[in-house]
Design an enzyme around this catalytic site. Structure first.
Site, mmCIF file in Angstrom:
data_model
loop_
_atom_site.group_PDB
_atom_site.id
_atom_site.type_symbol
_atom_site.label_atom_id
_atom_site.label_comp_id
_atom_site.label_asym_id
_atom_site.label_seq_id
_atom_site.Cartn_x
_atom_site.Cartn_y
_atom_site.Cartn_z
ATOM 1 N N SER A 21 0.865 -1.211 0.017
ATOM 2 C CA SER A 21 -0.069 -0.148 0.050
ATOM 3 C C SER A 21 0.896 1.198 -0.018
ATOM 4 C CB SER A 21 -1.098 0.232 1.217
ATOM 5 O OG SER A 21 -1.393 1.330 1.489
ATOM 6 N N HIS A 44 -1.282 -1.115 -4.128
ATOM 7 C CA HIS A 44 -2.742 -0.696 -3.733
ATOM 8 C C HIS A 44 -2.503 0.596 -3.377
ATOM 9 C CE1 HIS A 44 -6.153 -1.718 -0.993
ATOM 10 N NE2 HIS A 44 -5.693 -0.845 -0.044
ATOM 11 N N ASP A 46 -4.695 3.794 -1.868
ATOM 12 C CA ASP A 46 -5.778 4.041 -0.967
ATOM 13 C C ASP A 46 -6.298 5.445 -1.289
ATOM 14 O OD1 ASP A 46 -6.100 1.887 0.869
ATOM 15 O OD2 ASP A 46 -4.066 2.171 1.105
ATOM 16 N N MET A 48 -9.286 8.213 -0.450
ATOM 17 C CA MET A 48 -10.026 8.708 0.648
ATOM 18 C C MET A 48 -10.322 10.009 0.501
ATOM 19 S SD MET A 48 -7.501 7.126 3.915
ATOM 20 C CE MET A 48 -6.544 5.664 3.999
ATOM 21 N N HIS A 77 -8.389 1.242 -3.941
ATOM 22 C CA HIS A 77 -9.367 0.812 -2.796
ATOM 23 C C HIS A 77 -10.045 2.389 -2.448
ATOM 24 C CE1 HIS A 77 -9.559 -0.133 1.791
ATOM 25 N NE2 HIS A 77 -10.887 0.094 0.949
ATOM 26 N N MET A 79 -12.055 4.546 -0.691
ATOM 27 C CA MET A 79 -12.624 4.635 0.665
ATOM 28 C C MET A 79 -13.380 6.004 0.598
ATOM 29 S SD MET A 79 -9.755 3.220 3.103
ATOM 30 C CE MET A 79 -8.723 3.252 1.498
ATOM 31 N N MET A 148 -11.567 -5.780 5.397
ATOM 32 C CA MET A 148 -10.952 -4.697 6.394
ATOM 33 C C MET A 148 -10.700 -5.594 7.606
ATOM 34 S SD MET A 148 -10.115 -2.475 4.170
ATOM 35 C CE MET A 148 -9.119 -1.480 5.502
ATOM 36 N N ASP A 186 -6.617 -6.247 4.607
ATOM 37 C CA ASP A 186 -6.131 -5.205 4.288
ATOM 38 C C ASP A 186 -6.121 -4.259 5.878
ATOM 39 O OD1 ASP A 186 -5.051 -2.472 3.824
ATOM 40 O OD2 ASP A 186 -6.860 -1.849 2.619
HETATM 41 C C1 DX5 Z 1 -6.289 1.565 5.547
HETATM 42 C C2 DX5 Z 1 -5.939 1.311 4.298
HETATM 43 C C3 DX5 Z 1 -4.765 0.362 4.003
HETATM 44 C C4 DX5 Z 1 -3.534 0.879 4.802
HETATM 45 C C5 DX5 Z 1 -2.655 -0.347 5.566
HETATM 46 O O1 DX5 Z 1 -7.344 2.303 5.514
HETATM 47 O O2 DX5 Z 1 -7.084 0.855 3.389
HETATM 48 O O3 DX5 Z 1 -4.503 -0.164 2.818
HETATM 49 O O4 DX5 Z 1 -2.592 1.428 3.932
HETATM 50 O O5 DX5 Z 1 -1.962 -0.027 5.998
HETATM 51 P P1 DX5 Z 1 -0.976 -0.845 7.052
HETATM 52 O O6 DX5 Z 1 -0.505 -2.340 6.294
HETATM 53 O O7 DX5 Z 1 0.158 -0.169 7.635
HETATM 54 O O8 DX5 Z 1 -1.974 -1.382 8.149
HETATM 55 ZN ZN ZN Z 2 -6.710 -0.258 1.455
#
Ligand code: DX5
Ligand code: ZN
Length: 234
Positions: A21, A44, A46, A48, A77, A79, A148, A186
């Site tokens: 990620s 990956h 993220d 947001m 991903h 969010m 998650m 994740d």
């Molecule tokens: C959290 C994200 C993850 C995050 C995971 O909301 O969706 O993808 O980057 O990070 P680690 O592996 O550090 O928990």
């Molecule tokens: Zn993620």
């Protein structure tokens, strides 16, 4: 297994995939950070929006640039609120896989079909408090299910052990229906938790801080892959 992309590795009948990620990478050096994990199956990403989760990261323009800067396919991903409206733009920006949250989607079946029709893999995510059982009938519409293992929003949080039974139940449903869909975890996935996830039935592992917090991110990916493959072989 024609639906698998290049880059996967088979271990027994399980294909382990490691998706670093970039949330834990240096956002000022994304192209370099992508190259630092060569050998990873997917990157990956993220996304947001400060509404679905209390954090703001990156959007379509960054995904577009990143997809030109790396050969590694992008696992986006989302969010975000209203993924029904925004998901298609991420495919046009180059995402090979798009994950929406079922808690945010107005019409998850229509959305999954649209993602597939636009040529990407369709994936659906469940927050920790969202059960899998109400969505059993939707599974054939998906290429991946994301469970998650932290509350979404931030990297570096502690792995939620209480999610292991949900991973097991999801694996059972996938197998019962004879589906090929991938089961991704994740959040808090690291050398000390990845084996438990793999034993519970996950086959795609997102790791942020465990990869980018390591001295050698590529070596961290290899280490995680080895652990997961050994645990899957049980
Ligand atoms: C959290 C994200 C993850 C995050 C995971 O909301 O969706 O993808 O980057 O990070 P680690 O592996 O550090 O928990
Ligand atoms: Zn993620």
């Amino acid at each position: 297994m024609a639906s698998l992309t290049a880059g996967h590795r088979h271990t027994g009948n399980m294909a382990v995939q490691i998706n670093p990620s970039i949330l834990s990478a240096d956002f000022a050096r994304l192209a370099e950070e992508a190259r630092a994990v060569e050998g990873a199956d997917w990157l990956h990403v993220d996304v947001m929006d400060n509404h679905f989760v209390p954090n703001l990261t990156i959007g379509v323009p960054v995904v577009e640039s990143l997809s030109r800067a790396t050969e590694t396919p992008l696992d986006c991903h989302l969010m975000i609120e209203d993924p029904d409206r925004w998901a298609p733009a991420y495919i046009e920006a180059g995402a090979g896989s798009v994950t929406f949250h079922v808690e945010a989607a107005a019409a998850p079946v229509r959305l999954a079909r649209e993602i597939r029709a636009k040529g990407a893999r369709a994936s659906m995510a469940l927050k920790p408090a969202t059960p899998i059982e109400p969505y059993e009938d939707l599974l054939p519409e998906l290429d991946m299910l994301l469970i998650m293992t932290v509350e979404p929003g931030f990297g570096g949080q502690a792995f939620l052990d209480i999610m292991l039974p949900k991973i097991r139940r999801a694996r059972r449903l996938i197998d019962q229906h004879g589906l090929q869909l991938w089961l991704q975890v994740d959040g808090g996935v690291s050398a000390s938790t990845i084996e438990r996830c793999a034993e519970a039935g996950a086959d795609v592992f997102v790791a942020g801080s465990a990869v980018y917090g390591a001295e050698d991110p590529a070596e961290a990916v290899r280490g995680l892959r080895k652990q997961a493959a050994a645990a899957c072989a049980h």
